[in-house]
Motif scaffolding. Structure first.
Motif, PDB file in Angstrom:
ATOM      1  N   GLY A 206      31.961  -2.810  44.442  1.00 62.84           N
ATOM      2  CA  GLY A 206      31.578  -1.453  44.598  1.00 62.84           C
ATOM      3  C   GLY A 206      31.155  -1.274  46.037  1.00 62.84           C
ATOM      4  N   MET A 207      30.350  -2.279  46.640  1.00 63.01           N
ATOM      5  CA  MET A 207      29.742  -2.224  47.996  1.00 63.01           C
ATOM      6  C   MET A 207      30.939  -2.319  49.072  1.00 63.01           C
ATOM      7  N   LEU A 208      32.084  -2.780  48.915  1.00 58.57           N
ATOM      8  CA  LEU A 208      33.136  -2.698  49.628  1.00 58.57           C
ATOM      9  C   LEU A 208      33.554  -1.276  49.778  1.00 58.57           C
ATOM     10  N   ILE A 209      33.989  -0.630  48.415  1.00 58.83           N
ATOM     11  CA  ILE A 209      34.132   0.792  48.125  1.00 58.83           C
ATOM     12  C   ILE A 209      33.375   1.681  49.207  1.00 58.83           C
ATOM     13  N   ALA A 210      32.085   1.446  49.029  1.00 54.66           N
ATOM     14  CA  ALA A 210      31.029   2.123  49.822  1.00 54.66           C
ATOM     15  C   ALA A 210      31.192   2.006  51.211  1.00 54.66           C
ATOM     16  N   ALA A 211      31.455   0.844  51.641  1.00 62.36           N
ATOM     17  CA  ALA A 211      31.801   0.596  53.041  1.00 62.36           C
ATOM     18  C   ALA A 211      32.689   1.423  53.721  1.00 62.36           C
ATOM     19  N   ALA A 212      33.780   1.763  53.086  1.00 62.70           N
ATOM     20  CA  ALA A 212      34.975   2.688  53.768  1.00 62.70           C
ATOM     21  C   ALA A 212      34.307   3.985  53.906  1.00 62.70           C
ATOM     22  N   TYR A 213      33.619   4.688  53.030  1.00 57.09           N
ATOM     23  CA  TYR A 213      33.092   6.213  53.322  1.00 57.09           C
ATOM     24  C   TYR A 213      31.970   5.743  54.385  1.00 57.09           C
ATOM     25  N   LEU A 214      30.902   4.874  54.066  1.00 56.62           N
ATOM     26  CA  LEU A 214      29.985   4.853  55.338  1.00 56.62           C
ATOM     27  C   LEU A 214      30.264   4.605  56.498  1.00 56.62           C
ATOM     28  N   LEU A 215      31.630   3.789  56.717  1.00 62.39           N
ATOM     29  CA  LEU A 215      32.145   3.620  58.229  1.00 62.39           C
ATOM     30  C   LEU A 215      32.767   4.905  58.593  1.00 62.39           C
ATOM     31  N   PHE A 216      33.496   5.814  57.602  1.00 61.75           N
ATOM     32  CA  PHE A 216      34.289   6.806  58.096  1.00 61.75           C
ATOM     33  C   PHE A 216      33.331   7.968  58.432  1.00 61.75           C
ATOM     34  N   GLU A 217      32.138   8.098  57.811  1.00 56.87           N
ATOM     35  CA  GLU A 217      31.180   9.231  57.899  1.00 56.87           C
ATOM     36  C   GLU A 217      31.186   9.530  59.211  1.00 56.87           C
ATOM     37  N   PRO A 218      30.715   8.641  60.213  1.00 58.22           N
ATOM     38  CA  PRO A 218      30.169   9.044  61.731  1.00 58.22           C
ATOM     39  C   PRO A 218      31.490   9.757  62.491  1.00 58.22           C
ATOM     40  N   LEU A 219      32.875   9.148  61.743  1.00 57.00           N
ATOM     41  CA  LEU A 219      33.969   9.633  62.659  1.00 57.00           C
ATOM     42  C   LEU A 219      34.014  11.097  62.633  1.00 57.00           C
ATOM     43  N   GLU A 220      34.740  11.596  63.378  1.00 55.99           N
ATOM     44  CA  GLU A 220      35.298  13.006  63.358  1.00 55.99           C
ATOM     45  C   GLU A 220      36.257  13.188  62.083  1.00 55.99           C
ATOM     46  N   ASN A 221      35.733  14.214  61.364  1.00 50.67           N
ATOM     47  CA  ASN A 221      36.870  14.527  60.240  1.00 50.67           C
ATOM     48  C   ASN A 221      38.084  15.340  60.558  1.00 50.67           C
ATOM     49  N   ASN A 222      38.825  14.607  61.362  1.00 47.80           N
ATOM     50  CA  ASN A 222      39.989  15.244  61.743  1.00 47.80           C
ATOM     51  C   ASN A 222      41.473  14.849  61.359  1.00 47.80           C
ATOM     52  N   LEU A 223      42.319  15.413  61.763  1.00 47.36           N
ATOM     53  CA  LEU A 223      43.990  14.917  60.954  1.00 47.36           C
ATOM     54  C   LEU A 223      44.159  13.584  61.848  1.00 47.36           C
ATOM     55  N   PHE A 224      43.814  13.422  63.078  1.00 51.56           N
ATOM     56  CA  PHE A 224      44.228  12.326  63.984  1.00 51.56           C
ATOM     57  C   PHE A 224      43.647  11.048  63.237  1.00 51.56           C
ATOM     58  N   ASN A 225      42.317  10.964  63.077  1.00 50.43           N
ATOM     59  CA  ASN A 225      41.408   9.704  62.413  1.00 50.43           C
ATOM     60  C   ASN A 225      42.201   9.486  60.875  1.00 50.43           C
ATOM     61  N   ILE A 226      42.358  10.419  60.037  1.00 46.45           N
ATOM     62  CA  ILE A 226      42.986  10.398  58.921  1.00 46.45           C
ATOM     63  C   ILE A 226      44.393   9.774  58.852  1.00 46.45           C
ATOM     64  N   ILE A 227      45.198  10.230  59.793  1.00 46.69           N
ATOM     65  CA  ILE A 227      46.332   9.661  59.963  1.00 46.69           C
ATOM     66  C   ILE A 227      46.420   8.210  60.480  1.00 46.69           C
ATOM     67  N   ALA A 228      45.269   8.040  61.127  1.00 44.16           N
ATOM     68  CA  ALA A 228      45.220   6.302  61.763  1.00 44.16           C
ATOM     69  C   ALA A 228      44.909   5.613  60.567  1.00 44.16           C
ATOM     70  N   ILE A 229      44.043   6.004  59.926  1.00 47.43           N
ATOM     71  CA  ILE A 229      43.617   5.361  58.587  1.00 47.43           C
ATOM     72  C   ILE A 229      44.722   4.972  57.599  1.00 47.43           C
ATOM     73  N   ILE A 230      45.325   6.186  57.259  1.00 50.58           N
ATOM     74  CA  ILE A 230      46.443   5.993  56.078  1.00 50.58           C
ATOM     75  C   ILE A 230      47.507   5.147  56.717  1.00 50.58           C
ATOM     76  N   GLY A 231      47.718   5.497  58.363  1.00 52.60           N
ATOM     77  CA  GLY A 231      48.998   4.625  58.734  1.00 52.60           C
ATOM     78  C   GLY A 231      48.649   3.110  58.766  1.00 52.60           C
ATOM     79  N   THR A 232      47.456   2.665  59.252  1.00 51.87           N
ATOM     80  CA  THR A 232      47.041   1.440  59.237  1.00 51.87           C
ATOM     81  C   THR A 232      47.223   0.730  57.799  1.00 51.87           C
ATOM     82  N   TYR A 233      46.710   1.206  56.758  1.00 48.18           N
ATOM     83  CA  TYR A 233      46.955   0.939  55.202  1.00 48.18           C
ATOM     84  C   TYR A 233      48.162   0.838  55.109  1.00 48.18           C
TER      85      TYR A 233
END
Length: 402
Positions: free
Chosen positions: A343-370
């Motif tokens: 559960g803490m690991l799931i929360a970590a993904a959200y907590l680390l994403f929150e400070p980043l800009e919520n833009n298409l570039f960052n979302i593509i980088a996350i999904i592409g890496t996964y």
């Protein structure tokens, strides 16, 4: 030189080889240990190694480091175990302290210093999502565990104090102990003879560090206590460590920025050795105001704090584990502890994403890496190098044509 000393020397040499070549996480690490230490050297049987690794998996602390230390303990006692610990953590710790030096220098002397990390910061979240998937698949096997995992994630979303984590771990283990009847019965329980020496050592260091930190308020002492406490509570390996460290050092104490943390975490995925080495990077940057001495001191203090408790605990438990693991409530409690860790690991993904800009570039980088981690066989270090190269190229293009 006696045969015994030659054997110890060869073992330490094998540990050094592992520390320089063990890329790819715990699965690759275990395969390399089997190849080098079981098949090539015959230090122990494959069955003994698998059982030893399983024990380390259910103890708090860094699994790979505990496994190496435990093998050293079996071969040559505490002295060899501590030497193998030092040899194992030295390369990764040195590299991560060096990374802290680089980040600190760039921050002080270069405008837009972390521009080269533009790609690898969101990529770090892709790594965490992939780690969460793998960890959940291994640890969550019942509806109750899944519910516990989601409750822990929810709590971690809204209550970011580092002090809430050990409470949740304890409650999670307590909740699942009532399921002990579902655990297979193991007959021939023998009386457990416990030597409390290493447990007392572990507890004494924990209490002494907390008391000294409280009364002296010295940053090096408080840092040691912070990392020692985290190293005493982390179940599930380096991935689970991330939310603890992020909450404590970024959100709670503001020693690092979110960008610095993500950059360090991504780079830690590209080096060999223990994933807990990110602690050295965090410790170094936490003492950057003290100059070069502070960076080195902070990195070494963090390494000592994060790696020592797991070593003390494995030395304590290994002597009576064969008897303890036969008791069903012990095995049942681990289900809840592991669920809370997920559960803490799931929360970590959200907590680390929150400070980043919520833009298409960052979302593509996350999904592409996964996607690269999930569907290709490209090694993690190469993925990070690709991200760094893309970030450096992007920065150069901006300067050239901006």
């Amino acid at each position: 030189m006696t045969i015994r000393r030659v054997r110890f020397y060869i073992y330490l040499k094998d540990v050094l080889v592992l520390s320089l070549t063990a890329f790819g996480g715990p699965q690759v690490f275990l395969a390399m240990v089997i190849d080098i230490m079981v098949r090539k050297r015959g230090y122990l049987s494959e069955k003994d190694l698998i059982e030893l690794n399983a024990l380390c998996l259910i103890l708090p602390g860094p699994t790979s480091t505990q496994t190496i230390s435990a093998i050293g303990f079996r071969i040559g006692g505490p002295t060899l175990a501590y030497l193998s610990l030092l040899v194992w953590i030295f390369p990764a710790t040195t590299l991560m302290i060096g990374t802290a030096f680089l980040i600190d220098y760039l921050q002080a002397n270069t405008e837009g210093a972390l521009g080269f990390a533009k790609f690898i910061q969101p990529m770090a979240i892709g790594f965490i999502l992939y780690a969460a998937q793998i960890t959940i698949k291994k640890m969550i096997h019942t509806v109750e565990a899944a519910i516990l995992m989601m409750i822990a994630a929810f709590v971690a979303f809204f209550y970011n104090s580092p002090f809430i984590f050990p409470i949740m771990l304890f409650i999670g283990g307590l909740i699942t102990t009532h399921n002990y009847n579902k655990q297979p019965v193991i007959e021939e329980k023998s009386k457990i003879n416990i030597s409390w020496r290493n447990f007392i050592l572990w507890a004494a260091v924990l209490v002494a560090a907390a008391v000294l930190g409280h009364y002296t308020r010295l940053l090096p002492v408080r840092l040691f206590e912070n990392f020692y406490r985290n190293g005493s509570l982390i179940f599930g390996g380096g991935q689970v460590l991330v939310p603890y460290l992020y909450t404590e050092f970024v959100e709670f104490k503001n020693y690092l920025s979110s960008e610095e943390f993500l950059t360090g975490y991504a780079i830690s995925q590209s080096i060999p050795g223990p994933t807990f080495s990110i602690s050295s990077y965090i410790g170094a940057l936490s003492m950057r105001e003290w100059g070069v001495t502070g960076l080195v001191t902070g990195g070494l203090i963090a390494a000592a704090g994060i790696f020592l408790p797991g070593t003390f605990l494995i030395f304590f438990v290994i002597r009576f584990w064969d008897g303890l693991k036969k008791y069903r409530p012990v095995r049942a409690a681990l289900e809840g502890i592991n669920a809370v860790s997920c559960g803490m690991l799931i929360a970590a993904a959200y907590l680390l994403f929150e400070p980043l800009e919520n833009n298409l570039f960052n979302i593509i980088a996350i999904i592409g890496t996964y996607a690269l981690l999930q569907f290709t066989k490209i090694p993690s270090p190469l993925i990070i190098v690709m991200g760094l190269a893309a970030g450096i190229s992007y920065q150069w293009i901006l300067k050239a044509f901006g």
